[in-house]
Design an enzyme around this catalytic site. Structure first.
Site, PDB file in Angstrom:
ATOM      1  N   GLU A 140      -9.647   3.313   0.560  1.00  0.00           N
ATOM      2  CA  GLU A 140      -8.260   3.167   0.127  1.00  0.00           C
ATOM      3  C   GLU A 140      -8.082   3.814  -1.258  1.00  0.00           C
ATOM      4  O   GLU A 140      -7.176   4.608  -1.477  1.00  0.00           O
ATOM      5  CB  GLU A 140      -7.935   1.676   0.068  1.00  0.00           C
ATOM      6  CG  GLU A 140      -6.478   1.369  -0.070  1.00  0.00           C
ATOM      7  CD  GLU A 140      -6.242  -0.142  -0.027  1.00  0.00           C
ATOM      8  OE1 GLU A 140      -5.587  -0.644  -0.934  1.00  0.00           O
ATOM      9  OE2 GLU A 140      -6.741  -0.797   0.908  1.00  0.00           O
ATOM     10  N   THR A 141      -8.980   3.471  -2.174  1.00  0.00           N
ATOM     11  CA  THR A 141      -8.882   4.018  -3.526  1.00  0.00           C
ATOM     12  C   THR A 141      -9.243   5.501  -3.539  1.00  0.00           C
ATOM     13  O   THR A 141      -8.714   6.275  -4.325  1.00  0.00           O
ATOM     14  CB  THR A 141      -9.781   3.233  -4.495  1.00  0.00           C
ATOM     15  OG1 THR A 141      -9.670   1.843  -4.195  1.00  0.00           O
ATOM     16  CG2 THR A 141      -9.356   3.451  -5.927  1.00  0.00           C
ATOM     17  N   CYS A 194      -7.754  16.191   4.549  1.00  0.00           N
ATOM     18  CA  CYS A 194      -7.933  17.271   5.531  1.00  0.00           C
ATOM     19  C   CYS A 194      -9.176  16.974   6.373  1.00  0.00           C
ATOM     20  O   CYS A 194      -9.243  17.318   7.549  1.00  0.00           O
ATOM     21  CB  CYS A 194      -8.193  18.614   4.860  1.00  0.00           C
ATOM     22  SG  CYS A 194      -6.858  19.344   3.936  1.00  0.00           S
ATOM     23  N   CYS A 208     -22.389  -1.525   1.084  1.00  0.00           N
ATOM     24  CA  CYS A 208     -23.665  -1.698   0.391  1.00  0.00           C
ATOM     25  C   CYS A 208     -24.033  -3.175   0.276  1.00  0.00           C
ATOM     26  O   CYS A 208     -25.201  -3.539   0.217  1.00  0.00           O
ATOM     27  CB  CYS A 208     -23.603  -1.083  -1.000  1.00  0.00           C
ATOM     28  SG  CYS A 208     -23.339   0.700  -0.945  1.00  0.00           S
ATOM     29  N   CYS A 268      -2.603  19.381   6.974  1.00  0.00           N
ATOM     30  CA  CYS A 268      -2.784  18.098   6.304  1.00  0.00           C
ATOM     31  C   CYS A 268      -1.485  17.592   5.688  1.00  0.00           C
ATOM     32  O   CYS A 268      -0.766  18.329   5.004  1.00  0.00           O
ATOM     33  CB  CYS A 268      -3.846  18.262   5.210  1.00  0.00           C
ATOM     34  SG  CYS A 268      -4.032  16.854   4.142  1.00  0.00           S
TER      35      CYS A 268
END
Lengths: 370, 92
Positions: A140-141, A194, A208, A268
């Site tokens: 998201e970030t 893209c 992680c 894109c």
């Protein structure tokens, strides 16, 4: 030991011998600003090497505090930092001040989101930063960073690592005017969107914190990111790697995936359409602090339904997990604090044990992923 | 029919019998994936959004070229080709 002269380039001697550096290149680095988004495993390694290389100003942004399990791979931190419960960005600033006093570090203890990322990217000497380096833990970030890069014409180096695998890719964005130095050199590259049209939905990919991560893998990936960032800062666009580098250190494979055609053929929405949906907050996972309940609700952003079985299997090593058709509830201890995470199958979550939206988003990114 | 090598990413190995690599027969990417998913149905559920569409956070590279810019799922394959399944890596 002599105190190093604050202006001296002596310490960079071995680097200045390299092609593309020299005294002029070194001065160029000293006048550069790099935005390091996230200061965990990738971010600490990247910030460390950028500081040692003599990048003049680092803006390091992270919302988290240091915990013991970070020390296996987050190389700027030590046991004392855990003891002192320091925020990661501030601990990084203090450590870098001891490594290279010529480097100015701005530590920003904030959750990176669509409301602040453009301000963070405008902290360069003359406005936009010279490069964005990725130390993030969620897509998201990253899509936000990608949109900032494309909208404001800032090079962005993506890196990602989990388990024993990692990826690195340098984005020299196509700008609206088309007159950036990398476009003039014919070296613009497709943007992150893209290549990956959509963020992996929550719970779909390992994180992680649930699957584990090999320390050297994050170092390898972050160092590749720094190599590309240094080329960019020096203006050596013709040697920037135009491929998506994909490394599996356990299967012993390294691939350079060809992505150049993604811009020409891909149509894109971001870099060709110049529509910045993530920056507009269109996909932002909203948060609401639940009144009087010491809990925060996060609104799911994914369109895919969650697979509770997969998520439960991963979370069981952290504590008790209960699930039914409608929800999953897990007890998690994070940085010695107990949390109860309740997930609904539309991706919505309630995190009990905090009133802080940023802390709740952190828990969600670590244990569910995005 | 010719066999090609399919590289399975770590994230999807539990759904593919823990294999890193599999030899699969087929003449197009679609045939190869159909064969693979017949053998490992759970892998199919993770890979495909629907019958004709691979999830958009997963890319397929035939000999390091993105199949979206070749002939997509109908891209022809030949013996010795390598198909890599590459999901976006979010960690860090």
């Amino acid at each position: 030991m002599d105190t190093p002269d604050p202006q001296s380039l002596d310490r960079y001697h071995r680097q200045m011998l390299l092609p593309g550096f020299g005294e002029a290149g070194q001065k160029r680095l000293a006048e550069s600003t790099v935005l390091v988004l996230g200061c965990g495993a990738l971010g600490t390694v990247a910030a460390n090497m950028l500081a040692r290389a003599g990048v003049g100003h680092l803006v390091i942004v992270d919302r988290d505090f240091i915990e013991l399990t970070n020390l296996q791979r987050q190389i700027l931190f030590d046991e004392q930092d855990v003891e002192d419960s320091l925020p990661k960005a501030e601990a990084a600033r203090r450590k870098i001040a001891r490594i290279n006093s010529q480097v100015r570090v701005t530590a920003v203890i904030e959750d990176i989101n669509h409301t602040n990322i453009e301000r963070l990217a405008a902290t360069g000497e003359h406005g936009p930063v010279d490069c964005i380096v990725d130390g993030l833990d969620n897509f998201e970030t990253r899509f936000l960073a990608n949109e900032v890069a494309v909208k404001h014409g800032i090079p962005y180096v993506y890196g990602g690592a989990v388990g024993t695998v990692g990826m690195c890719y340098a984005i020299l964005p196509h700008t609206e005017s088309g007159d950036s130095p990398w476009e003039k050199a014919g070296r613009a590259t497709p943007c992150l969107r893209c290549i990956f049209e959509q963020a992996p939905p929550p719970g779909m990919n390992p994180t992680c914190d649930t699957t584990g991560v090999l320390g050297p893998v994050v170092s390898i990936v972050a160092n590749y990111e720094v190599v590309e960032a240094l080329k960019i800062l020096l203006g050596e666009y013709e040697v920037v790697n135009p491929t998506l580098l994909s490394i599996d250190t356990w299967a012993n494979t390294t691939r350079q995936l060809k992505v150049a055609r993604a811009y020409e053929v891909g149509n894109c929405i971001c870099c060709r359409g110049r529509s910045f949906e993530w920056l507009a907050g269109q996909y932002a996972g909203g948060t609401t602090t639940l009144c009087g309940r010491d809990a925060v609700q996060l609104t799911g952003a994914g369109e895919n339904r969650l697979n509770f079985e997969h998520i439960a299997a991963r979370l069981r090593s952290h504590g008790e997990v209960k699930l039914n058709n409608f929800m999953l509830r897990a007890q998690i201890t994070d940085m010695n604090e107990p949390f109860e995470l309740t997930l609904f199958n539309d991706g919505r979550a309630i995190i009990k044990g905090t009133k802080q939206p940023a802390r709740a988003r952190g828990i969600y990114a670590k244990y569910i992923g995005a | 029919m010719s066999a090609i090598t399919v590289q399975i990413p770590t994230a999807l190995r539990p759904q593919a019998g823990d294999h890193e690599m599999l030899e699969v027969e087929g003449e197009s990417v679609r045939q190869v994936l159909d064969g693979l998913c017949q053998q490992y149905p759970d892998l199919g559920k993770r890979l495909f959004k629907n019958e004709n569409e691979v999830n958009r956070f997963i890319n397929l590279y035939l000999n390091d070229e993105d199949i979206r810019f070749l002939d997509q799922l109908e891209t022809k394959v030949k013996p010795g080709d390598e198909l890599a399944i590459v999901p976006a890596i979010a960690g860090g």
